[in-house]
Design an enzyme around this catalytic site. Sequence first.
Site, PDB file in Angstrom:
ATOM      1  N   ASP A 151      75.901  45.808 -22.235  1.00 44.13           N
ATOM      2  CA  ASP A 151      76.091  46.647 -21.050  1.00 44.13           C
ATOM      3  C   ASP A 151      77.282  47.570 -21.286  1.00 44.13           C
ATOM      4  O   ASP A 151      78.424  47.120 -21.356  1.00 44.13           O
ATOM      5  CB  ASP A 151      76.334  45.770 -19.815  1.00 44.13           C
ATOM      6  CG  ASP A 151      76.349  46.586 -18.527  1.00 44.13           C
ATOM      7  OD1 ASP A 151      77.269  47.415 -18.369  1.00 44.13           O
ATOM      8  OD2 ASP A 151      75.466  46.391 -17.685  1.00 44.13           O
ATOM      9  N   ASP A 201      80.136  47.461 -18.556  1.00 40.85           N
ATOM     10  CA  ASP A 201      80.968  46.252 -18.625  1.00 40.85           C
ATOM     11  C   ASP A 201      81.893  46.308 -19.818  1.00 40.85           C
ATOM     12  O   ASP A 201      83.076  45.914 -19.729  1.00 40.85           O
ATOM     13  CB  ASP A 201      80.076  45.009 -18.709  1.00 40.85           C
ATOM     14  CG  ASP A 201      79.435  44.660 -17.368  1.00 40.85           C
ATOM     15  OD1 ASP A 201      79.890  45.188 -16.340  1.00 40.85           O
ATOM     16  OD2 ASP A 201      78.493  43.852 -17.358  1.00 40.85           O
ATOM     17  N   THR A 246      63.519  45.512  -8.575  1.00 37.24           N
ATOM     18  CA  THR A 246      62.531  46.527  -8.930  1.00 37.24           C
ATOM     19  C   THR A 246      62.875  47.247 -10.234  1.00 37.24           C
ATOM     20  O   THR A 246      62.011  47.900 -10.825  1.00 37.24           O
ATOM     21  CB  THR A 246      62.428  47.576  -7.822  1.00 37.24           C
ATOM     22  OG1 THR A 246      63.677  48.300  -7.730  1.00 37.24           O
ATOM     23  CG2 THR A 246      62.141  46.923  -6.478  1.00 37.24           C
ATOM     24  N   ARG A 284      70.946  50.165 -10.606  1.00 34.31           N
ATOM     25  CA  ARG A 284      69.587  49.664 -10.827  1.00 34.31           C
ATOM     26  C   ARG A 284      69.332  48.464  -9.938  1.00 34.31           C
ATOM     27  O   ARG A 284      70.049  47.461  -9.999  1.00 34.31           O
ATOM     28  CB  ARG A 284      69.401  49.290 -12.299  1.00 34.31           C
ATOM     29  CG  ARG A 284      67.979  48.905 -12.643  1.00 34.31           C
ATOM     30  CD  ARG A 284      67.758  48.831 -14.136  1.00 34.31           C
ATOM     31  NE  ARG A 284      68.587  47.816 -14.775  1.00 34.31           N
ATOM     32  CZ  ARG A 284      68.526  47.519 -16.059  1.00 34.31           C
ATOM     33  NH1 ARG A 284      67.696  48.180 -16.844  1.00 34.31           N
ATOM     34  NH2 ARG A 284      69.296  46.588 -16.575  1.00 34.31           N
TER      35      ARG A 284
END
Length: 209
Positions: A200, A203, A108, A104
């Site tokens: 996340d 992670d 944006t 990602r």
Amino acid sequence: MSKLTVFNHPVISHKLGYLRDKRTGSKDFRALVNEISMLMAYEVTRDLKTDEVEIETPIQKTIVKRLSGKKIGLVPILRAGLGMVEGMLNIIPAAKVGHIGLYRDPKTLKPVEYYCKLPTDTQIRDFLVLDPMLATGGSSTDAIRLLKERGCKNIKLVCIIAAPEGVKVVQREHPDVDIFIAALDEKLNEHSYIVPGLGDAGDRLFGTK
């Protein structure tokens, strides 16, 4: 419109509670993702076709059902999707595994493709796209588009946690792709993280920050 299946199973809910807990370390987090994926695989494969085959038990001959041989492909979205592969393979050991790499863009928030490697016989396989988190829906819709561009006809999206915003995007962009999730959460926050979510997933799976 694609069908959304939200699992309502006490064992999955129990494991998902530990998965969300910030105190759960990477080792246990990986095990939980594996276990939840395996449990989800039963429902995701519910519509697989079977053939009747005659076999002989120790007592007599009888007719049993066996999978008709429809080929399955698993496609984890790198990197968090890797955590779901083993659980799925425990239930569908003959499946071939492809990989799609997307990240990602921090500015944006759009997915950027950097890797795509799939089984050579894409046109005759049913594909399960795997990603623990369905947040904005950008990565999932892009991964599904890549599969379709390579001739894939029958695709399902399998996620552990989803935000309503991501579900809507996938259903709008790919109304022919059914979605299977373990939990539908409240919303996305201003940083496009799922609330309450679990942080996340990549992670937490691999112990990175």
